[in-house]
Design an enzyme around this catalytic site. Structure first.
Site, PDB file in Angstrom:
ATOM      1  N   GLN A  99      -5.385  -1.719  -6.861  1.00 11.01           N
ATOM      2  CA  GLN A  99      -6.100  -0.986  -6.238  1.00 11.01           C
ATOM      3  C   GLN A  99      -6.643   0.199  -6.776  1.00 11.01           C
ATOM      4  OE1 GLN A  99      -4.183   2.382  -3.300  1.00 11.01           O
ATOM      5  NE2 GLN A  99      -4.262   0.346  -2.031  1.00 11.01           N
TER       6      GLN A  99
ATOM      7  N   ASP B  15       0.888  -1.120  -0.072  1.00  9.59           N
ATOM      8  CA  ASP B  15       0.081  -0.031   0.076  1.00  9.59           C
ATOM      9  C   ASP B  15       0.867   1.071  -0.051  1.00  9.59           C
ATOM     10  OD1 ASP B  15      -2.655   1.184  -0.121  1.00  9.59           O
ATOM     11  OD2 ASP B  15      -2.582   1.439   2.115  1.00  9.59           O
TER      12      ASP B  15
ATOM     13  N   SER C  17      -7.382   5.235   0.075  1.00  5.27           N
ATOM     14  CA  SER C  17      -7.291   3.706  -0.596  1.00  5.27           C
ATOM     15  C   SER C  17      -8.797   3.538  -0.504  1.00  5.27           C
ATOM     16  CB  SER C  17      -6.519   2.910  -0.087  1.00  5.27           C
ATOM     17  OG  SER C  17      -5.098   3.224  -0.070  1.00  5.27           O
TER      18      SER C  17
END
Length: 291
Positions: free
Chosen positions: A278, A204, A228
């Protein structure tokens, strides 16, 4: 062991509270909410702790629902959906203040042989040939507001070597491609399930910034709101998070204040170990222009 790495490994030592119920500690990292990668990694670890070791995780699909409170631990509630002959499925809710902040579904598989191919690793300089993230941050330190400087310069548990560095405060528009080497900054002894949970944590970092590059946007701009929204990973092979791994990131598109990014993670020997996807929020605050 570096203090920052020791603290990271403590956060990846979950406390069992009851059958299928675990507690993980938060991380005060200078942000207003918990780093999404920490919740994703801890949730995956909680799910893995209910699955036999001979069934490693092969995929996860997750949604970030609410900002996490850095002042409170996170409770992970694991639902044992299915235990089949070859595959095991788990669902995990991460809970704070009685409400879910994150939801994850993960699938585990008995190891077996089968057809194999992979995307080749890009030809890039070795990590030893590149400037460290720490060196870059020191060069920029005088441009950081004083109240944020200590957090900006604090020792971090991960080491980064960007292949194509970008100035966070004077970003130029560039194609939505980002490549960088990364690893945990000290030797860690961890089993396979913890290694994969740590990779979810690492995956991430800086990932959605790839989609921001064509738009002169960075995380440090006060008029840009970033978060996110979802996170997906597929695992192919074993690795060690304390060995250099190459993150090859590309964004195929952005629209509706959202940017989509895909990434391949390769071991140093070129073997593809994971693919990541993502979608992230990259919202320009109403009435404001990029500066």
């Amino acid at each position: 062991m570096k203090e920052s790495v020791r603290e990271l490994m403590q956060r990846f030592s979950l406390e069992p509270l009851e059958d299928n119920l675990f507690r993980g500690q938060s991380e005060a990292n200078g942000q207003r909410s918990i780093f999404g990668g920490l919740v994703a990694g801890q949730a995956l670890l909680a799910a893995s702790m209910t699955v036999p070791e001979e069934r490693p995780v092969h995929s996860l699909h997750a949604y970030f629902l609410r900002p996490g409170d850095i002042r409170r631990p996170v409770i992970y509630d694991v639902d044992r959906i299915r235990d089949g002959k070859s595959f095991t499925t788990r669902r995990v809710n991460a809970i704070q203040h009685g409400r879910p902040i994150f939801s994850l579904a993960a699938s585990f598989q008995v190891e077996e042989e089968g057809a194999r191919h992979q995307a080749p690793m890009p030809e890039v300089p070795a990590p030893e040939e590149l400037e460290t993230d720490e060196q870059a941050r020191l060069r920029m330190a005088d441009r950081i507001p004083k109240q944020f400087r200590d957090d900006f310069l604090r020792e971090r548990p991960l080491s980064f070597r960007p292949v194509t560095p970008r100035d966070a405060f004077e970003p130029e528009s560039r194609e939505p491609v980002k490549r960088f080497w990364f690893k945990v900054g000290d030797t860690v002894e961890a089993d396979r399930m913890t290694q994969r949970a740590l990779l979810a944590y690492c995956s991430d970092y800086g990932f959605m910034g790839t989609a921001m590059q064509p738009h002169d946007m960075t995380f440090w701009q006060s008029n840009v709101q970033c978060a996110s929204l979802d996170h997906t990973m597929w695992f192919y092979d074993d690795f060690r998070v304390d060995d250099w791994l190459l993150y090859d990131c590309q964004s195929p598109g952005a629209a509706g204040a959202r940017g989509l990014t895909f990434g391949n993670i390769h071991r140093r020997d070129g073997v593809l170990v994971a693919t990541v996807a993502q979608e992230g929020l990259m919202r320009l605050r109403p009435g404001e222009e990029l500066v």
